[in-house]
Design a protein around this motif. Structure first.
Motif: not given
Length: 112
Positions: A1-7
């Motif tokens: 599962m690919e991780q979500e990018k955050r700021v």
């Protein structure tokens, strides 16, 4: 599962990665996954260790900067930090790092 990018906000001066911006001239905005941010934090820790090594020999007269392993390690970790910030950073972060020229030349030849 690919991780979500955050700021995230990187404060170079204090060697921290934050979720909320702070007033700092040495701050960059990045977009990263938890793993990428963990890598950046590890680089900051490695850089702190290298910085301590430079302190140990800072008081030795006539020791050339480039002859001390701690100095080279410190420089290399700073380049890796800036390279990762460049890779993950917004357009302003990329422009600023490009203007520094830190990712060019013999030490920074592994830049993105």
């Amino acid at each position: 599962m690919e991780q979500e990018k955050r700021v995230f906000y990187v404060d170079i001066e204090n060697a921290v990665v934050l979720e909320n911006p702070v007033e700092s001239e040495t701050q960059f905005k990045i977009f990263g996954t938890d793993d990428e941010v963990a890598r950046l934090r590890t680089l900051f820790e490695d850089n702190g260790d290298a910085d301590f090594k430079t302190y140990e020999t800072a008081h030795i007269p006539f020791l050339e900067y480039s002859k001390h392993e701690g100095n080279l390690e410190y420089d290399q970790t700073m380049i890796e930090i800036y390279a990762l910030i460049y890779q993950l950073g917004d357009a302003e972060a990329k422009r600023h790092i490009e203007s520094m020229g830190i990712l060019q030349g013999p030490i920074g030849n592994n830049a993105p």
